[in-house]
Design an enzyme around this catalytic site. Structure first.
Site, PDB file in Angstrom:
ATOM      1  CG  HIS A   1      39.345  40.482  48.279  1.00 44.37           C
ATOM      2  ND1 HIS A   1      38.935  39.436  47.490  1.00 44.37           N
ATOM      3  CD2 HIS A   1      40.666  40.271  48.525  1.00 44.37           C
ATOM      4  CE1 HIS A   1      39.952  38.627  47.254  1.00 44.37           C
ATOM      5  NE2 HIS A   1      41.017  39.107  47.874  1.00 44.37           N
ATOM      6  N   GLY A   2      35.576  40.287  48.777  1.00 46.18           N
ATOM      7  CA  GLY A   2      34.720  39.240  48.244  1.00 46.18           C
ATOM      8  C   GLY A   2      35.435  38.418  47.182  1.00 46.18           C
TER       9      GLY A   2
ATOM     10  CE  LYS B   1      45.248  30.350  45.119  1.00 48.02           C
ATOM     11  NZ  LYS B   1      44.300  30.870  46.125  1.00 48.02           N
TER      12      LYS B   1
ATOM     13  N   GLY C   1      47.941  37.448  44.262  1.00 49.69           N
ATOM     14  CA  GLY C   1      48.955  38.388  44.737  1.00 49.69           C
ATOM     15  C   GLY C   1      48.619  39.828  44.413  1.00 49.69           C
TER      16      GLY C   1
ATOM     17  CD  GLU D   1      46.891  38.059  49.415  1.00 51.95           C
ATOM     18  OE1 GLU D   1      47.527  38.284  50.469  1.00 51.95           O
ATOM     19  OE2 GLU D   1      45.906  37.300  49.355  1.00 51.95           O
ATOM     20  NE  ARG D   2      53.376  34.754  50.659  1.00 54.48           N
ATOM     21  CZ  ARG D   2      53.392  33.464  50.951  1.00 54.48           C
ATOM     22  NH1 ARG D   2      52.341  32.912  51.533  1.00 54.48           N
ATOM     23  NH2 ARG D   2      54.439  32.722  50.668  1.00 54.48           N
ATOM     24  CG  HIS D   3      54.575  40.208  44.760  1.00 49.68           C
ATOM     25  ND1 HIS D   3      55.018  39.160  43.984  1.00 49.68           N
ATOM     26  CD2 HIS D   3      54.441  41.271  43.927  1.00 49.68           C
ATOM     27  CE1 HIS D   3      55.156  39.581  42.734  1.00 49.68           C
ATOM     28  NE2 HIS D   3      54.806  40.854  42.676  1.00 49.68           N
TER      29      HIS D   3
ATOM     30  NE  ARG E   1      42.654  40.361  45.218  1.00 48.02           N
ATOM     31  CZ  ARG E   1      43.838  40.686  44.734  1.00 48.02           C
ATOM     32  NH1 ARG E   1      43.932  41.469  43.655  1.00 48.02           N
ATOM     33  NH2 ARG E   1      44.946  40.231  45.307  1.00 48.02           N
TER      34      ARG E   1
ATOM     35  NE  ARG F   1      46.813  28.656  48.784  1.00 53.79           N
ATOM     36  CZ  ARG F   1      45.701  28.276  49.413  1.00 53.79           C
ATOM     37  NH1 ARG F   1      45.588  27.045  49.876  1.00 53.79           N
ATOM     38  NH2 ARG F   1      44.714  29.121  49.591  1.00 53.79           N
TER      39      ARG F   1
END
EC number: 5.4.2.11
Length: 249
Positions: free
Chosen positions: A10-11, A99, A23, A88-90, A61, A115
């Protein structure tokens, strides 16, 4: 016969811009992210790609990126399947955290492990947390025990692979050209599987937003070749920017 598969992250999302762990939180694209979706569509149009079907997650997204790309391709009519398995990964208890601040607190190496490592998940989100997916109606028909409170890339791969085998692979074997618009880690999982990347090598793989990754596969869905569309140096710089997100300021 060559089968064609495009993986598209996704953008840029609002939380990509804010440098926060996203996530399964359902955040919007930024204006830049919307522009990246259109640019991805143009790259695929310039490549002459004619898709037969598309897949995406249940997060906006990715959905909106797919819509923007298909509009640019003039393929809005394309059948689209949405699945939570492409989410996405949770990121567990890290979701919503900055971050760079997390790296300053826990160390850049620890954040890189959370990550980018293969089998080490972040701290889990409590099931009573309002942000846990068991409280989200889009997952209401799923077994509560199947919904993660955190994931590593390994468990993300376990989640994604059934969808690959049941939905995507049969279409490719039938000769269809397939577009998958999803997320950094669900696509890293597919990349690892397709290219048989080691658990150690996957640590260094970063997928940039909004740049289509074209795979050419043989009849057995073994990879013949893969490349980012457009300027290779632009893709490299974008991937490096993703890698730098987990560093302390």
């Amino acid at each position: 016969m060559t089968r064609k598969l495009v993986l598209l992250r996704h953008g840029q999302s609002q939380w990509n811009l804010d440098n926060r762990f996203t996530g399964w939180v359902d955040v919007e694209l930024t204006d830049q992210g919307c522009q990246e979706a259109v640019a991805a569509g143009k790259l695929m149009k310039d490549e002459g790609l004619q898709f037969d079907v598309a897949h995406t997650s249940v997060l906006k997204r990715a959905i909106h990126t797919l819509q923007g790309a298909l509009k640019e391709l003039d393929q809005d009519w394309l059948p689209v399947s949405k699945s939570w398995r492409l989410n996405e990964r949770h990121y567990g208890g890290l979701q919503g955290l900055d971050k760079a601040e997390t790296a300053a607190k826990h160390g850049e190496e620890q954040v890189k492990i959370w990550r980018r490592s293969y089998d080490i998940p972040p701290p889990a989100m409590d099931v009573d947390d309002p942000g846990h997916p068991c409280h989200d109606r889009r997952y209401a028909t799923l077994d509560r025990n199947a919904l993660p409170g955190t994931e590593s890339l390994a468990t993300t791969l376990v989640r994604v692979l059934p969808y690959w085998h049941d939905a995507i692979a049969p279409q490719l074997k039938a000769g269809q050209t397939v577009l998958v618009t999803a997320h950094g880690n669900s696509l890293r999982a597919l990349y690892k599987y397709l290219n048989d990347v080691s658990n150690e090598q996957i640590l260094e793989l970063n997928i940039p937003t909004g740049i289509p990754l074209l795979f050419e596969l043989d009849d057995n869905l073994q990879v013949r070749s893969f490349r980012y569309l457009g300027d290779p140096e632009a893709a490299k710089r974008a991937a490096e920017a993703v890698a730098n997100q987990g560093k302390a300021k």
